[in-house]
Scaffold this active site. Structure first.
Site, PDB file in Angstrom:
ATOM      1  CG  MET A 323      12.553   0.987 130.429  1.00  0.00           C
ATOM      2  SD  MET A 323      13.090  -0.391 130.654  1.00  0.00           S
ATOM      3  CE  MET A 323      12.225  -1.664 131.739  1.00  0.00           C
ATOM      4  CG  HIS A 345      22.042   0.201 126.684  1.00  0.00           C
ATOM      5  ND1 HIS A 345      22.023  -0.470 126.296  1.00  0.00           N
ATOM      6  CD2 HIS A 345      23.225   1.371 126.363  1.00  0.00           C
ATOM      7  CE1 HIS A 345      23.395  -1.326 126.238  1.00  0.00           C
ATOM      8  NE2 HIS A 345      23.864  -0.222 126.759  1.00  0.00           N
ATOM      9  CB  THR A 346      16.077   0.476 122.010  1.00  0.00           C
ATOM     10  OG1 THR A 346      16.000  -0.640 121.861  1.00  0.00           O
ATOM     11  CG2 THR A 346      17.059   0.595 120.526  1.00  0.00           C
ATOM     12  CB  CYS A 347      14.626  -0.240 126.956  1.00  0.00           C
ATOM     13  SG  CYS A 347      16.119  -0.976 127.460  1.00  0.00           S
ATOM     14  CG  PHE A 348      17.630   1.817 129.447  1.00  0.00           C
ATOM     15  CD1 PHE A 348      16.376   2.285 130.823  1.00  0.00           C
ATOM     16  CD2 PHE A 348      18.456   1.126 129.644  1.00  0.00           C
ATOM     17  CE1 PHE A 348      16.013   1.671 131.314  1.00  0.00           C
ATOM     18  CE2 PHE A 348      17.539  -0.174 130.247  1.00  0.00           C
ATOM     19  CZ  PHE A 348      17.071  -0.059 131.088  1.00  0.00           C
TER      20      PHE A 348
END
Length: 380
Positions: A323, A345-348
């Site tokens: 992100m 944690h897909t955004c990280f």
């Protein structure tokens, strides 16, 4: 992941259409592929759309034995996300796309969405892969499923974090006074949108905050882009009926449209950061042994599990986007009990890896995580 019935039925539809209509012939100018295809296909009905595609690029010699069609779909997959058309907006990491709530700045936006839906449907029907990755919530809409709060994380991680905070702490402690409405700032104007009738005058309480969070997510992922989703689905369903794809999960639908990626585990390993673990720990050695042993489709599921999409960066995993720009894959040591489930944690682009007793146990837990694939965080 594909049921044999799906391919057979698709083939049958294509053969029937070709018998009735012959070929679907398009003469396209190479510099104007999106516009030319849009104008020429607008006049064709669903049945004509199903017949065999035959592409010629104007002023070029070349017989379409499949190669020109593949090139045609390749160009369209990029162009549909071209910001000039204002049809889609990308998520924070720039890898996945969803309909733009402000697409009406393009006066013909709904007929363009129908066109994009038809193109995606035609590619699936004819077995061409599109390097086009949509948000999990859009795949859910295609399958007739309701998106959940969890799907919000990939679209706007900071916003999701705020919603998570609302759920986990008392509103008084955070000092928030909310009403059942949200502020919309599109086109440089600010306006209040009610989430329930007269919502701007209805305060959110501890008892009603779960409903508030649910309505906010519904607004962002469904209500605000309702007409765009409907036009896109109208186009897609003309070629692929909902009952045909009902057998797929949202992740399988992404792989059906975009194909199984080639995942170089050596490259991923080379570009991995560790927190709490060291590269020489036995558990980390087990982890990579497990990764190398996975089938191609399991590797794709793993990538979807930790990054939210099956898209492999063009320049390899050194360029994996998060992100806030480049965010390499990382493995964090998970606290808690040994043998717990791993979470992501897909955004990280990160994986929380607990301790396990053996490589076999780790393999079993990893396979379970990527097949279930539900993030560890759930709203009430």
């Amino acid at each position: 992941c594909q049921a044999p019935g799906f391919k057979t039925q698709i083939r049958r539809l294509r053969q029937q259409a070709s018998r009735r209509h012959g070929s679907l012939r398009l003469g396209i100018r190479r510099k104007h592929v999106f516009e030319d295809a849009y104008h020429q296909l607008r006049l064709r009905n669903a049945d004509e759309m199903r017949s065999r595609l035959h592409i010629t690029f104007r002023n070029e010699e070349g017989v379409d034995a499949g190669g020109l069609s593949r090139e045609f779909f390749g160009i369209l997959a990029k162009e549909m996300f071209n910001p000039n058309y204002a049809l889609f907006t990308s998520t924070e990491d720039g890898c996945t796309f969803q309909p733009n709530p402000n697409s009406s700045i393009n006066p013909d936006h709904l007929s363009y969405f129908r066109f994009v839906g038809r193109i995606v449907g035609k590619a699936v029907a004819d077995g061409f892969l599109l390097d086009a990755h949509f948000t999990r919530s859009l795949y859910k809409h295609m399958l007739g499923l309701e998106p959940t709060h969890h799907d919000m994380e990939a679209i706007d991680p900071d916003y999701y974090k705020n919603l998570k905070m609302i759920m986990e702490y008392s509103l008084a402690d955070i000092g928030l006074e909310l009403t059942f409405s949200i502020e919309d700032h599109s086109f440089g104007r600010s306006q209040s949108i009610d989430l329930i009738p007269d919502g701007r005058n209805v305060p959110v309480t501890e008892e009603t905050k779960a409903k508030y969070v649910s309505l906010v997510c519904k607004h962002r992922m469904t209500t605000a882009i309702k007409s765009q989703i409907k036009a896109y689905l109208d186009g897609f369903y003309e070629l692929i009926s909902p009952d045909l794809i009902a057998i797929f999960t949202p992740r399988e639908l992404e792989l059906l449209i975009s194909g199984l990626p080639d995942i170089d585990v050596h490259d991923l390993k080379k570009n991995t950061d560790y927190q709490g673990w060291k590269a020489t720990d036995p558990e980390i050695e087990w982890f990579w042994n497990v990764m190398f042993s996975l089938t191609r489709s399991e590797k794709a599921s793993f990538l979807q599990f930790v990054t939210g999409s099956s898209k492999v960066p063009l320049a390899g995993f050194a360029e994996l986007q998060g992100m806030r720009g480049v965010q390499k894959f990382s493995i964090h040591k998970a606290g808690g009990t040994s043998g717990a489930l791993m979470s992501a944690h897909t955004c990280f682009n990160s994986l929380d890896l607990p301790k396990y007793e053996s490589e076999d146990e780790m393999k079993e837990k990893l396979r379970y995580a990527i097949s279930e694939g539900q993030g560890s965080f759930q709203f009430a």
